[in-house]
Each structure stands twice: as C-alpha cells, then as structure tokens.
Design a protein around this motif. Structure first.
Motif, PDB file in Angstrom:
ATOM      1  N   GLU A   8      46.265  33.576  28.154  1.00 55.63           N
ATOM      2  CA  GLU A   8      46.941  33.846  29.412  1.00 55.63           C
ATOM      3  C   GLU A   8      45.912  34.102  30.515  1.00 55.63           C
ATOM      4  N   ARG A   9      44.887  34.840  30.179  1.00 56.60           N
ATOM      5  CA  ARG A   9      43.827  35.118  31.149  1.00 56.60           C
ATOM      6  C   ARG A   9      43.167  33.824  31.606  1.00 56.60           C
ATOM      7  N   ARG A  10      42.834  32.981  30.635  1.00 50.74           N
ATOM      8  CA  ARG A  10      42.174  31.705  30.973  1.00 50.74           C
ATOM      9  C   ARG A  10      43.080  30.853  31.832  1.00 50.74           C
ATOM     10  N   PHE A  11      44.353  30.837  31.476  1.00 50.25           N
ATOM     11  CA  PHE A  11      45.316  30.024  32.214  1.00 50.25           C
ATOM     12  C   PHE A  11      45.402  30.484  33.659  1.00 50.25           C
ATOM     13  N   LEU A  12      45.498  31.797  33.847  1.00 49.55           N
ATOM     14  CA  LEU A  12      45.612  32.323  35.207  1.00 49.55           C
ATOM     15  C   LEU A  12      44.372  31.994  36.016  1.00 49.55           C
ATOM     16  N   LEU A  13      43.189  32.195  35.406  1.00 53.93           N
ATOM     17  CA  LEU A  13      41.952  31.944  36.148  1.00 53.93           C
ATOM     18  C   LEU A  13      41.805  30.460  36.472  1.00 53.93           C
ATOM     19  N   ARG A  14      42.169  29.618  35.530  1.00 53.08           N
ATOM     20  CA  ARG A  14      42.079  28.166  35.799  1.00 53.08           C
ATOM     21  C   ARG A  14      43.016  27.786  36.924  1.00 53.08           C
ATOM     22  N   ALA A  15      44.211  28.360  36.893  1.00 57.15           N
ATOM     23  CA  ALA A  15      45.189  28.031  37.944  1.00 57.15           C
ATOM     24  C   ALA A  15      44.681  28.490  39.301  1.00 57.15           C
ATOM     25  N   ILE A  16      44.050  29.682  39.329  1.00 60.77           N
ATOM     26  CA  ILE A  16      43.549  30.185  40.606  1.00 60.77           C
ATOM     27  C   ILE A  16      42.431  29.292  41.111  1.00 60.77           C
ATOM     28  N   GLU A  17      41.586  28.791  40.203  1.00 64.24           N
ATOM     29  CA  GLU A  17      40.518  27.875  40.633  1.00 64.24           C
ATOM     30  C   GLU A  17      41.086  26.613  41.246  1.00 64.24           C
ATOM     31  N   GLU A  18      42.272  26.209  40.770  1.00 62.94           N
ATOM     32  CA  GLU A  18      42.906  25.017  41.349  1.00 62.94           C
ATOM     33  C   GLU A  18      43.853  25.384  42.476  1.00 62.94           C
ATOM     34  N   LYS A  19      43.737  26.579  43.007  1.00 60.05           N
ATOM     35  CA  LYS A  19      44.535  27.060  44.128  1.00 60.05           C
ATOM     36  C   LYS A  19      46.025  27.075  43.791  1.00 60.05           C
ATOM     37  N   LYS A  20      46.331  27.402  42.542  1.00 58.36           N
ATOM     38  CA  LYS A  20      47.743  27.449  42.172  1.00 58.36           C
ATOM     39  C   LYS A  20      48.071  28.866  41.734  1.00 58.36           C
ATOM     40  N   ARG A  21      49.242  29.347  42.138  1.00 61.46           N
ATOM     41  CA  ARG A  21      49.699  30.653  41.697  1.00 61.46           C
ATOM     42  C   ARG A  21      50.962  30.459  40.872  1.00 61.46           C
TER      43      ARG A  21
END
Lengths: 227, 440
Positions: free
Chosen positions: B10-23
C-alpha cells in the motif's frame, strides 16, 4: 389508548410551550437518526431528540487489553464525553447506566475475549440530564445495530416527567422537567417490552412509578422510535 | 487498540501514484476536499467536515478573575480532544504526542496571532473578565486534523454570542439572553491553517493530505494565514529540509486557499444568521438529509473512457486462449469428488527460497488443490489430530508423502475424519507445515 391504567396517572396531550401540539398517543417530540455517518468506527449513529443530539461510534468486536479481558464474553466499554469541559462524575454514572443496559442485550458470549467500545459524544444539550440519558441510549442502540454487533433485542430510552398533580408527560421539555415533581428515564427492549434500566430523580409513589412501564402508550411511543 | 500497520504494498502504491501526480480520491495536487459547515441551535456550536474528517466545535464563556500580570485582558482557552471514536488508535493514554502538537499549533495560530480582541473581554479591570473557552472534538480522523480544527475553531468563535454586560460606576449588570440580545466577540481576522505534505525528501507536495497520504508522508508544513495574506504561524515538522522558494511557493498557495475557505466561512455564517433572523428552523436537525440514502454512497467521479475499446482489444489480442474447462466432476466416493486436474506449483523452486515464503507458498498451493476436492459432507480436520492415521510425523519441517485418492477411498468412508489428499500430477512431495494445518 389508555385502556389499561393501574393508577390515576393520566397522559396529557401536550400543547404550547414552544413545541408543536402533540396528540395524546404518540407524544414524543420530533426525533431523527442518521446511521453510518463516520468512516472510521465500525458503526456510528447520530440521534436527535428535540434539542438534544448525541453522536455514537462503536468499535468492535476488537482487540482487548489482557487486563480487561473476560474469558467467556466480550468486554463492553462505554465512554461519554460532554461538549464543554472535562468529563466528571455525572458522565461516569451515565456511562455505567448505559453500559448495564447494553450488556443486557448484547450477545457478548458470541465474542469472548474481545472488546466492544461505545463512544458517545454530546453534540447539543438542551440542559436536561434525563433527556440526555435517553438520547444516549437511543444513539448507542442505533450505533450497535450499524456496527453489526449481535444483540438479542433492540432497546430505547424514554423520559417522562410527573407533574405535581400526578399527570405524566412523555418526553418533557427542559422547562417541564424543571417544574416536574419527578423525572424518570427508562430503557425498554423491543422483544418483550420489558424494563432494562430505570433512572429516576424526584419524589413519586410506587404506583405512579410502575404506571409508565405498564402503560401502553409509553412502549408504543418508544416503539415508534424503532425503524 | 494498536494502530493497524500500513502494508508495504500500500505504501509503495501510494508513493508511486504520487510520483505520477495521482491521488487516490482523484484530487489534483492543490485541491482541498469538500468543506461542509453546519451550525447547532445554540450559539458557538458548529460541525466542520473536511472530506470525511469531522470536528465539533463549541465555544462557551464564563466570568472569572483575570490573570495577575494581565489584569485588563480576557482569557482564551483552547482544548482539542481526539475522541476515541475518531480512530481506533486514540486511547486515553496513547495519543499525547500528537495531541500536544495539535493543541500547541492551534494555540499559536489563534492566541498568538491576536485574532480575538482580549481587551474587549474585560468587564471590571483586575476583578472580572470573560474567559472564552473553545472545545474542539475530533469525531472522525481521515487526515489533516489541524486544518479542520482551525476552521472549526474560528467558525465557532465567529458564531458565538456572549451575554451582554453593562457597567455603571460600581454596578455591573449581566443580562440574560432573554433580556438583551447576546453580543458577538470582537474578531480582527480569521487565521486558517493550511497543511502541505511532502514526499520523497521534498520532491513532491500535496495539499490537504488524507489519512493514507499522511501515513506515507515524509514531513508536514503547516502555514496559518488570514485572507489579508498575513502569516500567523508556520510550522515544519518531520525533518524535511525545504528550500526557500519551496516555502514561498507554499505560502502563495496557502494564500489562495485561505481566501477560498474564508469566503466559504463567511457564506455559511451569513446563511445561518439569515435563517435565525427570519425565524426559520436551524440547528443540526435541519442539516440532516430527510428520507435520503446517505450511507455507502460515493461522489461522482469523471472517467475518461475514450480509449477503453482500444485497450480492451489490445488485451484480448495479447492474451492466451482460455484453457479447456473440464466440467464433468469425477466421483471417487460418496462425498469426495474431483473437478479438473489442478495446476503446477507456480511459486518456483521452494527448496531454495526463504522459510517464510515457503510457508505461504506451500500452504497456498495446498489450499488451491484441496478446495477442488473438499466436500461439505465430510469434515476435514488436521492430520495432526488424534483420530487420523499416522502417516506423517509431528515434526514441523518434514517432507510428507501425499497419498493418491484411488489408493484408499474406503479409508475415507470408514473413518470419522478424512485425510487431506492432493492429486499432484507428478506425485512430487509437497512440503507442508503443521502450523498451517492447525489453522485449517
């Protein structure tokens, strides 16, 4: 509607004093309930009765501290927080009353060594302690239902006030409570319409005290609270 | 209750999404969640909802003796409580760190910025002043407590009316609300906190983090500002090192956000005042939706489906054709049937992998194959139980030989418990753990 009366206590149709005129049978003020309004607790409910409003959140069955665990049933905990100031003795005594009521209906033996926590927050208080207790009971019941905690019955809280001339008024306003001779709060279950808890303040005779629980309209009014 | 730990995926998913400017909720980087303000029947009571984070605010007043070194000033008291219903981790003894930090920030934002005129709270110098007490209760924690709390505090203070007092010489008269209308507090400006969450050592920032984003953030920057673009408080926590222009950029964003929020607050206060004046119904009862489903509903989110067909065709073209499904079950004995053959172990070579992976891999494989043959008629119990035939020893790690189902079908019928069997296509012994069996 008032066929079975064991005393001369009468139900008075309410008129005036700021609230809309009430009919003789269901003489409760307007009440409303909303469930599942908080995302974090397992179950939550907001109950509004007149000017009193209580928000309840339930967590459970969940992990319990070893010091509090009971080997064959769930540990039920009730926390009541007032709106202003720190909780005091009045809150503690209300917590105990609500906890005893909940323990009587919740099937705790289905979840041994777990904890069921009911957190109550007073959102608005019309100044009457008895009304608050009834509202807390209702909110707690609706929140337990929303959380899916197994219960053997639903329960509700109703307040009534005894006038100086022995007239019984259901769901009194704060003004009526102040002028009343006695104020009684009852918790009733919906399966057998039996009394689960009673909390009274004031002077009243034994017959008058038993009248509310045997009187038809009190359980009928309270059953209108159940959806 | 202990806080549920956040899983690594979940942590990785959130950080990856934030890197792609997605919330996760579809917001943009600088977007706030929906703010909803509702008022109660008594003055000074309000509930603020910032997305799902909910804060109840109540202001009350009392006449007290002033502090000795501030004889002509009133007293302001702020108290933020993290109610136990807000999150399962909020227990009376456990939340002190967060609680102290939030309370201190709130005090700096509201008291030190002198947004309330304390001189006007003085009744008799040196003897009687008003003590204004602001109680905030967090009802639901979905991230960004400080923003919601600061909005609730300032809204409650603006909404509050204190009893009117008149001083004539030595006589002080305190009027009840029935005698004279209560008067509002004298408020100079409205400071509002805006939170910025930083990720990946300050590379990415998000405004108004929700609870999940707060868990994975590196640090938090809180800027309290009013609509005149005056900074009341700045606090940076979490040990992130920010550059000067990052802080300046954040303050510009905060200025824009505070202006929007202040406008919303003004509108809400005006609406409530209008309703009260016109004699309409007000209070929390009116803000409850009537005869409407409010639970388990989600807000509409726009989805771009223009390239869905192309993507679907791509996936279909690249995918393998589905394997033939054997629909006929083979009945071994009454109560034991088999559909299909099962699949090869796809976890790779179990001998070399770590013990923990082994545990999961072996057991999962066992479950997939067993479920094909399990029937509700016969109770499946542990091989380690007393009634089962002693084929396998009690040791935790031992290669166990799995029997073929056709070798002893009669054994299954006569015994009260059945043996777990597995039809491995190549009769390869599968490592099992006694622990896993006990769980089944």
């Amino acid at each position: 509607m008032e066929e079975e009366m064991h005393t001369d206590a009468k139900i008075r149709a309410e008129t005036g004093t700021g609230s809309s005129p009430r009919g003789p049978g269901c003489s409760l003020r307007h009440f409303a309930c909303e469930q599942n309004l908080l995302s974090r607790p397992d179950g939550s409910a907001s109950f509004l009765q007149g000017d009193t409003s209580v928000l309840a959140g339930v967590y459970g069955p969940s992990e319990v501290k070893v010091s509090k665990e009971i080997f064959n049933k769930a540990t039920l905990e009730v926390i009541l927080r007032p709106k202003i100031g720190l909780p005091g003795v009045a809150e503690k005594s209300r917590e105990r009353l609500i906890r005893n009521t909940c323990e009587a209906v919740v099937l705790g033996t289905l979840h041994p060594r777990t904890s069921i926590t009911v957190v109550l927050q007073v959102v608005s208080d019309a100044g009457s302690g008895a009304q608050l207790l009834a509202c807390c009971l209702n909110a707690a019941c609706m929140a337990l239902v929303d959380a899916g905690v197994p219960m053997r019955a639903l329960f509700c809280g109703v307040t009534c006030a005894l006038d100086s001339d022995g007239t019984l008024v259901l769901d009194p306003t704060s003004k009526q409570e102040k002028e009343a001779r006695a104020v009684l709060t009852f918790a009733l279950d919906n399966v057998e319409r039996k009394l689960l808890m009673s909390s009274t303040k004031g002077l009243f005779s034994d017959a008058e005290g038993s009248a509310p629980s045997t009187n038809q309209s009190l359980p009928r009014s309270s059953s209108s609270a159940w959806l | 209750m202990k806080e549920t730990p956040l899983s690594n995926c979940e942590r990785r998913f959130l950080l990856r999404a934030i890197e792609e400017k997605k919330r996760l909720d579809g917001r943009q980087t600088y977007d706030y969640r929906n703010i909803r303000i509702s008022f109660g029947t008594d003055y000074g009571c309000c509930i603020v909802e910032l997305g799902k984070t909910r804060v109840l605010g109540q202001v009350s007043c009392e006449l007290v003796a002033p502090k000795l070194n501030r004889a002509t000033e009133g007293i302001l008291f702020f108290n933020l409580e993290l109610s136990q219903m807000a999150a399962p981790a909020f227990e009376p003894g456990r939340q002190s760190d967060l609680l102290v930090k939030l309370n201190r920030l709130l005090e700096r934002c509201l008291r030190n910025s002198k947004c309330i005129d304390t001189e006007s709270l003085c009744v008799v110098a040196g003897e009687k002043v008003w003590q204004i007490r602001v109680d905030l209760h967090l009802l639901n924690h979905d991230g960004n407590i400080i923003d919601a709390a600061s909005i609730a505090a300032i809204v409650a203070l603006c909404h509050f009316r204190r009893p009117d007092v008149s001083v004539q010489g030595d006589e002080v008269t305190l009027y009840t609300p029935e005698e004279r209308d209560p008067v509002p507090l004298s408020i100079h400006h409205m400071p509002i906190c805006v939170s910025f969450a930083f990720f990946q050592q300050g590379t990415y920032l998000l405004v108004d983090p929700n609870e999940r984003e707060e868990r994975v953030m590196d640090g938090l920057l809180v800027i309290a500002m009013n609509k005149h673009r005056e900074i009341c408080t700045i606090q940076s926590s979490g040990g992130i090192m920010l550059l000067k222009d990052q802080v300046l950029r954040c303050s510009k964003i905060a200025g824009v956000k505070v202006a929007e929020i202040t406008e919303l607050i003004q509108k809400a206060l005006e609406n409530d005042q209008k309703v009260r004046k016109e004699g309409g119904k007000f209070g929390f009862a009116e803000s409850i939706a009537n005869q409407r489903i409010t639970a388990f509903k989600m807000e509409k989110a726009t989805i771009d489906t223009s390239d869905v067909e192309e993507k679907a065709e791509e996936i279909i073209a690249e995918a393998e054709p589905p394997s033939e499904v054997v629909s006929k079950p083979v009945l071994w004995t009454p109560g034991t049937a088999q559909i299909g053959e099962g699949v090869e172990n796809s976890w790779g070579d179990l001998e070399d992998s770590e013990k923990e992976d082994d545990d999961e891999g072996g057991s999962d494989e066992a479950i997939i194959l067993d479920s094909v043959k399990m029937d509700t008629g016969i109770e499946v119990s542990d091989i380690g139980s007393q009634d089962a035939p002693i084929i396998l020893s009690d040791s935790e790690e031992e290669e166990m030989i799995i029997l073929e189902p056709d070798k002893n079908p009669k054994k299954i019928r006569t015994q009260t418990t059945s043996v777990k069997q597995e039809k491995a296509p190549n009769k390869k012994p599968v490592k099992r753990r006694k622990k896993k069996r006990a769980a089944n």
